[in-house]
Each structure stands twice: as structure tokens, then as C-alpha cells.
Design an enzyme around this catalytic site. Sequence first.
Site, PDB file in Angstrom:
ATOM      1  N   THR A   1       0.860  11.451  -0.867  1.00 43.48           N
ATOM      2  CA  THR A   1      -0.143  12.143  -1.661  1.00 43.48           C
ATOM      3  C   THR A   1      -0.621  13.393  -0.929  1.00 43.48           C
ATOM      4  O   THR A   1      -0.922  14.414  -1.559  1.00 43.48           O
ATOM      5  CB  THR A   1      -1.335  11.222  -1.958  1.00 43.48           C
ATOM      6  OG1 THR A   1      -0.862   9.967  -2.436  1.00 43.48           O
ATOM      7  CG2 THR A   1      -2.254  11.841  -3.002  1.00 43.48           C
ATOM      8  N   ALA A   2      -0.684  13.318   0.391  1.00 43.71           N
ATOM      9  CA  ALA A   2      -1.104  14.484   1.174  1.00 43.71           C
ATOM     10  C   ALA A   2      -0.203  15.681   0.876  1.00 43.71           C
ATOM     11  O   ALA A   2      -0.685  16.804   0.656  1.00 43.71           O
ATOM     12  CB  ALA A   2      -1.074  14.149   2.664  1.00 43.71           C
TER      13      ALA A   2
ATOM     14  N   LYS B   1       0.883  -1.171   0.000  1.00 41.77           N
ATOM     15  CA  LYS B   1       0.000   0.000   0.000  1.00 41.77           C
ATOM     16  C   LYS B   1       0.920   1.220   0.000  1.00 41.77           C
ATOM     17  O   LYS B   1       1.750   1.383   0.905  1.00 41.77           O
ATOM     18  CB  LYS B   1      -0.876  -0.012   1.261  1.00 41.77           C
ATOM     19  CG  LYS B   1      -1.680   1.275   1.511  1.00 41.77           C
ATOM     20  CD  LYS B   1      -2.872   1.375   0.574  1.00 41.77           C
ATOM     21  CE  LYS B   1      -3.764   2.561   0.944  1.00 41.77           C
ATOM     22  NZ  LYS B   1      -4.492   2.357   2.204  1.00 41.77           N
ATOM     23  N   VAL B   2       0.799   2.051  -1.028  1.00 42.23           N
ATOM     24  CA  VAL B   2       1.662   3.219  -1.170  1.00 42.23           C
ATOM     25  C   VAL B   2       0.826   4.452  -1.457  1.00 42.23           C
ATOM     26  O   VAL B   2      -0.372   4.369  -1.727  1.00 42.23           O
ATOM     27  CB  VAL B   2       2.694   3.018  -2.307  1.00 42.23           C
ATOM     28  CG1 VAL B   2       3.606   1.835  -2.023  1.00 42.23           C
ATOM     29  CG2 VAL B   2       2.012   2.876  -3.668  1.00 42.23           C
ATOM     30  N   SER B   3       1.476   5.597  -1.449  1.00 43.27           N
ATOM     31  CA  SER B   3       0.827   6.839  -1.852  1.00 43.27           C
ATOM     32  C   SER B   3       0.741   6.901  -3.375  1.00 43.27           C
ATOM     33  O   SER B   3       1.686   6.527  -4.073  1.00 43.27           O
ATOM     34  CB  SER B   3       1.644   8.042  -1.365  1.00 43.27           C
ATOM     35  OG  SER B   3       1.749   8.067   0.038  1.00 43.27           O
TER      36      SER B   3
ATOM     37  N   HIS C   1      -5.626  10.540   7.702  1.00 43.56           N
ATOM     38  CA  HIS C   1      -6.248   9.462   8.466  1.00 43.56           C
ATOM     39  C   HIS C   1      -7.325   9.992   9.415  1.00 43.56           C
ATOM     40  O   HIS C   1      -8.064  10.909   9.093  1.00 43.56           O
ATOM     41  CB  HIS C   1      -5.192   8.646   9.212  1.00 43.56           C
ATOM     42  CG  HIS C   1      -4.173   7.995   8.326  1.00 43.56           C
ATOM     43  ND1 HIS C   1      -4.466   7.492   7.080  1.00 43.56           N
ATOM     44  CD2 HIS C   1      -2.849   7.767   8.513  1.00 43.56           C
ATOM     45  CE1 HIS C   1      -3.380   6.977   6.548  1.00 43.56           C
ATOM     46  NE2 HIS C   1      -2.385   7.137   7.386  1.00 43.56           N
TER      47      HIS C   1
END
Length: 285
Positions: free
Chosen positions: A113-114, A61-63, A157
Site C-alpha cells: 500500500t505504501a 495480514k496483507v497490504s 512502520h
Amino acid sequence: MRPAAEDPALRIAYSPCPNDTFVFHAWAHGHVPGAPALDVTFADIDITNGMAEHGELDLLKVSYAVLPWITDRYALLPCGGALGRGCGPLVLAREPGLDPAGRTVAVPGERSTAYLLFRLWAADEVPGGVGEVVVMPFHEIMPAVRDGKVDAGLVIHEARFTYQDFGLHCLADMGEHWECTTGLPIPLGAIVARRDLGAERLRQLADAARDSVRMAWADPEASRAYVMEHAQEMDPGVADRHIALYVNEFTAGLGDEGYAAVRALLTRAAAEGLVPPLGHDALSF
């Protein structure tokens, strides 16, 4: 039928956050018929981004923001990730209405991504630019803002549900800015798998992720113990809200709109010189 016992488990890394443990519970516990076994490592997104850049593990799981650096080695799976509406990162401060220009801002990873959404927002909304950017684990950001160690913080989150408990105020919603300027959902986290596994295997993994999501929806209570075991003492109600927000129709399948959102994010970021250009077939396998 399940694969033969001698088949090696695929090595996967995802976060201990409720949306990931909810999504992968059935698969990780061998409940998805025909799916390969998984050897799970828990790691926060900034760690898994680095793992992907170094070519570690079979699935991660990645950005979405890290895709331009890894698509030569990893393929994007259309299932299991986080993309949606009303779920973007927030910029928080102790003072309501604080001008972020020239301010020190804590962010949860330079390849997140944020942070990419933050940079696109700042380019539009903070003409003078922010000041120093400090990278720290996401769970340390709100305490750092509260305690005056930084002027503002970019949070992800479950912080969307809990920041007021820290006495903080929302200065801007990165997702709201993205949706208003593009009309598209917000790409956050992606599931990727090694390209050298082959197209047939990758399709099998995508099916397994989709089936795991659907099994989680069909019986939410089945995953509850697993979710709360790894939820880092999170309130159960917050965990439920976290899952409801980040696990949605795009988790079961990106579809045309989901892929359009990913391409829009990375194309715009490349035009701003923030990421390398994405190859024509980079999102396919």
C-alpha cells in the site's frame, strides 16, 4: 467454549511488528473464548502479499493494495488491520528539500500500500516522475538512503519515529497527501481469510479478531513480552508509539468510513491503471 482439540489450527501469517503482535497476542495464545486455534507464521508484508497471491494459508495480514488480485480467493475481515490518520508512509532523503524527479527511490514492495500511495502522490506532485524504483526489505531502506545507495526511500512502520536517528529528512508524507486530497483515513494493512471457509466461519474469525484487539487494550501488559520478543531489538518506547499509532478504532472495526477509504484507494488506483478494477462485492463476504 473452545473448539474441540482435534479441530485443526488455522494457519495465519502476520508480521513481527508491534501492532500485529499486540493485536493477535490474545488469540494466538488461546485466550479468546470460542476462537479457533492459530498456527502462526511471522513474515514481513511483502512476503505475506505473495503468500496471498499464491493462495497459501487460511488468514493473512496483507497490504490493502494487493486486494484486487486476491478477493476471488480471500475475503476482507473488518477487524485486526491497520488503517488510520497521521500514520502514512514517508519519503526520506539525506538532503532536505531534495527534488525526487528522476531520483532512485527504494520502496518496500511493489504490491505494498505504501508504494501505491507513493505512486498516487508522485502522479500529483512529481510531474517529471521519479527515476529508478528499487525494491528492498523495509528495514534496509533507511541505511541505504543514509549510505547513498539510493537517493530517497519510502519508509513504513516505526521509521516514522526513528528516521532522524539516521540523519535523514522527510520530503513528503504520503498519508498527509492522501488525507488532504480525500478527507479519508489511510488504508495500510488488511486481514484476509479464505472465502471457502464459509460466511459463518468468516464472521466467527472477524469476531475473534475484534475480541483479541479489545483484550489487548484491556490489559496492555499481557502482550508486552510477546511484542518485545518479536520486535527485532526495537526500543520499548518506540514499540509503544508504534502500537498507539497503528492500533486504533479502525482496528476494532472498519466501519463505514474505513470501508469508504479502502474503496477510494482502490478505485482511484484502478482509474490510474495501477491495479485491476475491484468487483462490486469484492469487499464483502
